[in-house]
Design a protein around this motif. Sequence first.
Motif, PDB file in Angstrom:
ATOM      1  N   UNK A  59       0.869  -1.177   0.000  1.00  0.00           N
ATOM      2  CA  UNK A  59       0.000   0.000   0.000  1.00  0.00           C
ATOM      3  C   UNK A  59       0.905   1.226   0.000  1.00  0.00           C
ATOM      4  N   UNK A  60       0.478   2.316  -0.612  1.00  0.00           N
ATOM      5  CA  UNK A  60       1.338   3.502  -0.647  1.00  0.00           C
ATOM      6  C   UNK A  60       1.697   3.966   0.759  1.00  0.00           C
ATOM      7  N   UNK A  78       0.984  -0.079  11.409  1.00  0.00           N
ATOM      8  CA  UNK A  78      -0.146   0.829  11.582  1.00  0.00           C
ATOM      9  C   UNK A  78      -0.353   1.645  10.314  1.00  0.00           C
ATOM     10  N   UNK A  79      -0.996   1.054   9.307  1.00  0.00           N
ATOM     11  CA  UNK A  79      -1.225   1.813   8.079  1.00  0.00           C
ATOM     12  C   UNK A  79      -2.190   2.972   8.319  1.00  0.00           C
ATOM     13  N   UNK A  80      -2.060   4.007   7.516  1.00  0.00           N
ATOM     14  CA  UNK A  80      -2.923   5.178   7.652  1.00  0.00           C
ATOM     15  C   UNK A  80      -4.350   4.824   7.252  1.00  0.00           C
ATOM     16  N   UNK A  81      -5.320   5.428   7.955  1.00  0.00           N
ATOM     17  CA  UNK A  81      -6.717   5.156   7.672  1.00  0.00           C
ATOM     18  C   UNK A  81      -7.558   6.362   8.057  1.00  0.00           C
ATOM     19  N   UNK A  82      -8.707   6.464   7.451  1.00  0.00           N
ATOM     20  CA  UNK A  82      -9.688   7.488   7.807  1.00  0.00           C
ATOM     21  C   UNK A  82      -9.245   8.910   7.515  1.00  0.00           C
ATOM     22  N   UNK A  83      -9.915   9.834   8.181  1.00  0.00           N
ATOM     23  CA  UNK A  83      -9.614  11.259   8.013  1.00  0.00           C
ATOM     24  C   UNK A  83      -8.221  11.584   8.532  1.00  0.00           C
TER      25      UNK A  83
END
Length: 188
Positions: A59-60, A78-83
């Motif tokens: 994932x980027x 901890x991939x980035x997610x949400x706002x």
Amino acid sequence: MPYTAEDPRHWSADELRARIPGWGADVDPADRPSYPKQRYAPGETGAHWELPEQQPEHTPRERSIEHARLTPVFGTAAPLHGLSGAIRRFAYARYSEGRAAHWLLLVLGDRVDAIESHLRSLFTTHPDQPLTQTGVLSEGRRHGITSRFGHRRADVKHQWLDPILVAGPWILAVWGVVAVTRRAFSRR
């Protein structure tokens, strides 16, 4: 003699060596303990590669605009997610690490992530319990009030702000739910 405004004298290396025992011990690179590390000697490292194999990027990942590519190995726990993830991606894509806007957006992303986590917990079988998890109840049970006086505690100066920071977001959330509910019922 310390350096003062009245004596702008610059000492030579020989004068300093004569006055201060051991001064200049690391002037000669051969005497410096870190000197082998500073030399370029690729045959002495024992590495069997020029550049380590690049970890695949499924994932980027966020990366600073100063860097052309990611490090060969990077974390994926901890991939980035949400706002909050969108805010962090924007910080990395738009601003250099030397800009305050970059770091302020990352702090904002952390705060938004905390709010998202609190909201997500409301829809689980174990929602957050602000009264028990923040220790507010122990203030009355374990001499919390009396321990603040006469002991020169540093947190006494900002204790008036603690209820606002702890309870404020919850009060705003309840107020928002009540306002939305009233508006929904008033339209009917």
